[in-house]
Design a protein around this motif. Structure first.
Motif, PDB file in Angstrom:
ATOM      1  N   ARG A  50       0.828  -1.208   0.000  1.00  0.00           N
ATOM      2  CA  ARG A  50       0.000   0.000   0.000  1.00  0.00           C
ATOM      3  C   ARG A  50       0.854   1.247   0.000  1.00  0.00           C
ATOM      4  N   LEU A  51       1.929   1.222   0.782  1.00  0.00           N
ATOM      5  CA  LEU A  51       2.790   2.402   0.833  1.00  0.00           C
ATOM      6  C   LEU A  51       3.435   2.695  -0.508  1.00  0.00           C
ATOM      7  N   HIS A  52       3.635   1.656  -1.290  1.00  0.00           N
ATOM      8  CA  HIS A  52       4.303   1.868  -2.574  1.00  0.00           C
ATOM      9  C   HIS A  52       3.332   1.920  -3.739  1.00  0.00           C
ATOM     10  N   GLY A  53       2.058   1.825  -3.442  1.00  0.00           N
ATOM     11  CA  GLY A  53       1.089   1.866  -4.536  1.00  0.00           C
ATOM     12  C   GLY A  53       1.119   0.604  -5.379  1.00  0.00           C
ATOM     13  N   VAL A  54       1.422  -0.509  -4.766  1.00  0.00           N
ATOM     14  CA  VAL A  54       1.494  -1.790  -5.482  1.00  0.00           C
ATOM     15  C   VAL A  54       0.274  -2.623  -5.108  1.00  0.00           C
TER      16      VAL A  54
END
Lengths: 229, 280, 254
Positions: A102-106
């Motif tokens: 989630r933090l990396h937009g994955v």
């Protein structure tokens, strides 16, 4: 454009120099292996490249971006495997990876894919604190490559891994191609044999100073052993 | 760097203090209600004002440190806070003496300035333990600056809050500084000047001592420190010979990190005042 | 060159300003989705470990009992009631503050977060909301307990005013608690420094909170809290909120 360009990098710790005057240039898709005794500055170098530490003097350019002025441009393009696995012990492997995703937009599919590739799926829903060190290291690798970074920074990545696990992990962090881009890697290693085998460029650090910098072909395991003397 | 002007400052401080004392004892009129004890007011209130300003100044210097990451601002912030703490302690003590003399108790809660001062003091007392508890010198400076900014902002807010909570409405003597008769006002202003000069001078002394000490340490390290560092071969074009270090370790010529301050601070403040010869 | 004087890294520019030469960085989520992801993680860890909230709640109840014996009073009202409630809540809050960043410092590592392409203040907001959530849950337990164990006056009529006061006070406690927790967690004596730093900073909140609550809990009962104290609390929250926002990034770096 070189992946990494260091000119006179200095990083101090109080009055001591953790890194003093490191110069090197690493091309894209190449692997730099860093040798040196404990305290020589290997981890410091890795952390500077990861934008976690600011250089005190010198020029640092990673993937074309100057650190620290443009470190924001590097986040999400760099993957780090550190001494600590950087995982929350009370959460499961899946939850940890989903959090980082989630933090990396994955997306979740990537998490699923990595869990499969690293053969963690059947233990993926147990808290990390119940996993063996080898499994934890595998989850840490998954965390590091989740977002398909252009630059991998690896601090003794094969530590705690049995040969079977090494085989699972190697395709993800070994020299190779990720979505048409060859992986650029910086590896800290204590194993001269394996380290040299993987290296294109070799850096030997001692007391923060670059005692050795050469193409891999021109260095013998003997010289590396000298560093530790 | 800090030694310049120190002698002039010291002399003016001594002159100002002497003049202020003279005025306090011989010129200022005797207060009708409180008698001689009231003269503590000329020491207590300037101490309080200077101390509070010093804390806020420490916060401003800390902002500079965070913005520029230059260690010299951290030094200055540290010294400002440290000195203010000492002046703050003096404020509390003189306030307590005054309270005992005037109202019969060593402490009174209905003096909002004194009360908020106590709270501020208790907060800043944690500054040095905080610094001491962080080993990495750069992080120590940074965290200390964050604290200094937070605490500096807290000072006025706390003052207001405590004032608001004070249920006694009759004006205190501290609030009466604006309508002092001429002779008292003059004495007060001179005292304020003297104590401000004292504060600035002592800060400068402490900075000069620390700076000198840091330079001595840096020189010593350059002389003895880097003898056996990594000799070796390098493909880089700097051309080394075996046995010599790859390049001389860069030594920071300016003020070194103030990691020394945590340990030495307790003693240096008192030394600074009595060792003018050692400075600049 | 510029590295030594370190201009602080500015936040990511708008997409148009990113030089075309760099491979497009995968953009992480924006601020509030990031806060949501962090908050989710926080609450998940707390639900798993049940470290903070039960301890804080139990602590409150026990403290009420201690107060009963310490003051030798069966019931309290007015100033005394407001004071006991606030002191208890503050000390319970400190328990939460002490634990707030521990998991990150010891296990998850700030590094994982720092490497992500997200705004760093998201961590501040997430932790702040976490602490606020803890406080609200604890109050759901502690306030009725207080009413039963010690409060001489009826709770129900005082409730709306009490909720307003507690909310504003809790917000201040959460802001200061988060800032202090971040400051204290990577020091040697973190469990000691946290309370020592936090308590003086809490004083204005106690002043505002207790002065606001006291008339609500008095025999000569007032229906609403005084706007003046609520405003004070709100302003304090705002000022420290801004300060925390400005300073937080400096605490995250190494």
């Amino acid at each position: 454009m070189p992946a990494i360009e260091l000119t006179g990098l200095v990083r101090r710790y109080g009055e001591r120099d953790a890194l003093s005057g490191v110069d090197l240039s690493l091309q894209m898709g190449r692997t730099l292996v860093v040798f040196g005794p404990n305290g020589a500055g290997k981890t410091t170098l890795l952390r500077v490249l990861a934008t976690l530490l600011r250089p005190h003097e010198g020029d640092v350019r990673v993937l074309g971006n100057a650190i620290p002025e443009q470190d924001w441009a590097l986040r999400g393009r760099v993957g780090l495997i550190a001494h600590e696995p950087l995982l929350y012990r009370e959460l499961t492997a899946r939850e940890n990876l989903r959090f980082h995703a989630r933090l990396h937009g994955v997306g979740a599919e990537r998490v699923h894919e990595l869990l499969e590739r690293l053969a963690i799926t059947d233990r993926a829903d147990e808290p990390v604190r119940t996993l063996s060190r080898g499994m934890v290291q595998r989850v840490a690798v998954a965390r590091a490559v989740l977002h398909q970074p252009e630059l991998l920074l690896l601090d003794e990545p094969y530590a705690n891994l049995d040969p079977a696990a090494v085989e699972l992990v190697a395709p993800l962090i070994g020299a190779g191609i990720d979505s048409d881009r060859p992986r650029t890697r910086v590896i800290c290693s204590h194993d001269p044999g394996r380290g040299l085998a993987e290296a294109d460029l070799v850096l030997g650090l001692r007391g923060g100073r670059p005692a050795l910098l050469a193409q891999a072909g021109a260095v013998s395991t003997q010289e590396i052993a000298e560093l530790y003397r | 760097m800090y030694g310049k002007g120190l002698r002039a400052l010291s002399i003016s401080t001594v002159l100002a203090m002497t003049a202020a004392l003279a005025l306090v004892f011989f010129y200022a009129p005797l207060d009708a209600e409180q008698g001689f004890l009231q003269k503590i007011f000329y020491v207590h209130v300037p101490l309080a004002i200077v101390s509070l300003c010093g804390f806020v100044a420490g916060g401003l210097l800390a902002i500079q440190h965070l913005r520029t990451r230059d260690a010299k601002w951290d030094y200055r912030s540290y010294v400002a806070i440290h000195m203010s703490l000492i002046f703050g302690l003096a404020t509390l003590i003189t306030g307590s003496i005054w309270a005992k003399g005037s109202w019969g108790h060593w402490w009174v809660w209905d003096e909002p300035t004194l009360v908020s001062f106590l709270i501020v003091f208790l907060l800043y007392v944690t500054y040095q333990p905080l610094r001491f508890a962080i080993e990495d010198p750069e992080r120590q400076g940074r965290y200390a600056s964050v604290f200094a900014v937070t605490a500096g902002a807290f000072v006025p807010l706390n003052f207001i809050a405590v004032r608001m909570s004070s249920s006694f409405l009759h004006p205190r003597v501290l609030g009466q500084t604006s309508n002092l008769p001429g002779s008292m006002a003059l004495t007060f202003l001179l005292s304020l000047l003297a104590i401000t000069l004292l504060y600035v001078t002592m800060c400068k002394y402490e900075l000069a001592v620390k700076h000198t000490r840091a330079q001595v340490r840096a020189l010593r390290r350059r002389l003895e420190g880097h003898a056996a560092a990594g000799a070796g071969r390098s493909a880089a074009p700097s051309g080394l010979s075996g046995g010599a270090p790859a390049r001389p370790a860069p030594i920071a010529p300016g003020p070194a990190q103030p990691e020394v301050v945590a340990g030495a601070a307790g003693t240096s403040a008192f030394k600074a005042g009595s060792a003018p010869g050692a400075a600049g | 060159m510029s590295a030594a004087t370190g201009t602080r890294s500015i936040s990511p520019p708008t997409p148009a300003a990113v030089p075309a030469g760099n491979a497009a960085a995968r953009k992480g989520p924006r601020l509030w989705p990031t806060v949501a992801a962090l908050l989710r993680k926080e609450l998940l860890v707390e639900l798993r470990t049940l470290e903070s909230v039960p301890a804080m709640s139990l602590f409150s109840l026990t403290t009420f009992v201690v107060f009963h014996f310490a003051l030798n009073k069966g019931s309290v009202e007015g100033d005394l009631a407001a004071g006991i409630l606030w002191v208890t809540l503050l000390f319970a809050a400190i328990l939460g503050v002490n634990r707030l960043f521990v998991a990150d410092a010891e296990e998850g590592g700030f590094d994982g977060f720092l490497l992500a392409p997200v705004e760093r203040s998201a961590l501040l907001f997430a932790k702040l909301l976490t602490l606020l959530a803890y406080l609200l849950v604890v109050e759901l337990i502690a306030v009725p307990a207080f009413a039963i164990l010690l409060l001489a006056t009826p709770l129900w009529p005082a409730l709306p005013g009490m909720i307003a006061t507690l909310l504003l006070g809790d917000l201040g406690v959460a802001v200061i608690g988060t800032l202090v927790a971040a400051l204290a967690v990577r020091t040697r004596a973190r469990d000691l420094l946290g309370p020592l730093l936090a308590l003086p900073l809490f004083v204005p909140i106690v002043i505002g909170g207790a002065r606001s609550l006291a008339p609500l809990l008095a025999f000569a009962h007032r229906s609403g809290p005084s706007a003046r104290w609520l405003l004070t609390l709100g302003l304090y929250d705002l000022v420290f909120g801004l300060i925390a926002y400005a300073l937080f990034d400096f605490l995250l770096e190494d």
